[in-house]
Motif scaffolding. Sequence first.
Motif, PDB file in Angstrom:
ATOM      1  N   LYS A 190      -2.167   8.331   4.313  1.00  0.00           N
ATOM      2  CA  LYS A 190      -3.238   7.951   3.394  1.00  0.00           C
ATOM      3  C   LYS A 190      -4.501   8.714   3.765  1.00  0.00           C
ATOM      4  CE  LYS A 190      -5.216   3.866   5.636  1.00  0.00           C
ATOM      5  NZ  LYS A 190      -5.502   2.440   5.514  1.00  0.00           N
TER       6      LYS A 190
ATOM      7  N   GLU B 218       0.811  -1.221   0.000  1.00  0.00           N
ATOM      8  CA  GLU B 218       0.000   0.000   0.000  1.00  0.00           C
ATOM      9  C   GLU B 218       0.844   1.271   0.000  1.00  0.00           C
ATOM     10  OE1 GLU B 218      -2.687  -0.424   3.306  1.00  0.00           O
ATOM     11  OE2 GLU B 218      -3.928  -1.900   2.239  1.00  0.00           O
ATOM     12  N   SER B 219       2.080   1.185   0.468  1.00  0.00           N
ATOM     13  CA  SER B 219       2.937   2.372   0.535  1.00  0.00           C
ATOM     14  C   SER B 219       3.165   2.993  -0.846  1.00  0.00           C
ATOM     15  CB  SER B 219       4.284   2.030   1.180  1.00  0.00           C
ATOM     16  OG  SER B 219       5.099   1.257   0.315  1.00  0.00           O
TER      17      SER B 219
ATOM     18  N   GLN C 137       0.680   5.810  -1.527  1.00  0.00           N
ATOM     19  CA  GLN C 137       0.462   6.792  -0.471  1.00  0.00           C
ATOM     20  C   GLN C 137       1.495   7.907  -0.543  1.00  0.00           C
ATOM     21  OE1 GLN C 137       0.610   4.158   2.927  1.00  0.00           O
ATOM     22  NE2 GLN C 137      -1.536   3.580   2.710  1.00  0.00           N
TER      23      GLN C 137
ATOM     24  N   CYS D 222       4.247   7.033   5.896  1.00  0.00           N
ATOM     25  CA  CYS D 222       3.235   7.089   4.836  1.00  0.00           C
ATOM     26  C   CYS D 222       1.961   7.728   5.366  1.00  0.00           C
ATOM     27  CB  CYS D 222       2.877   5.687   4.338  1.00  0.00           C
ATOM     28  SG  CYS D 222       4.152   4.911   3.357  1.00  0.00           S
TER      29      CYS D 222
END
Length: 152
Positions: free
Chosen positions: A60, A38-39, A42, A58
């Motif tokens: 989000k 997911e990084s 972000q 990070c």
Amino acid sequence: MIEQIFDKDAKRTIARKVLEALREWFEVDESREQYIRESADQIFIAAKENDEYVGFLCLKETGNATVELAVMGVLKEYHRSGIGRQLFEKAKAIAVENDYSFMQVKTVQMGKYEDYDKTNMFYISCGFKEFEVFPTLWDEDNPCQIYVMSLS
């Protein structure tokens, strides 16, 4: 040096290096892999010392006015050197520039584990305030503490 990283592969590489070195906090393989994956999508801020990345953070978006400090890590040998604070200050500035009104972070409730108590104290020292505890959001052994702060 603190810098924002835009290249998705670089984000994943930095996140993997740091999180795999911090298994006390990121011991669950599937969770760690999810943070790394997911990084890439972000807002990603990294800390560099001696031409080597030693930490990252990070952000989000969790709502149109709110950004979450989704994951953060600094290599242990750089703990208590100010790098975490520098990463946070840069992240906060980026959040303000992007017109977010609030920042939140989730961690394990204070008093459960010594390592996480240090994390809690760091967030409180950055200006986060206790918002709510969700005792079973993750599981009963890891009650989720949510901290929030106003950015305006």
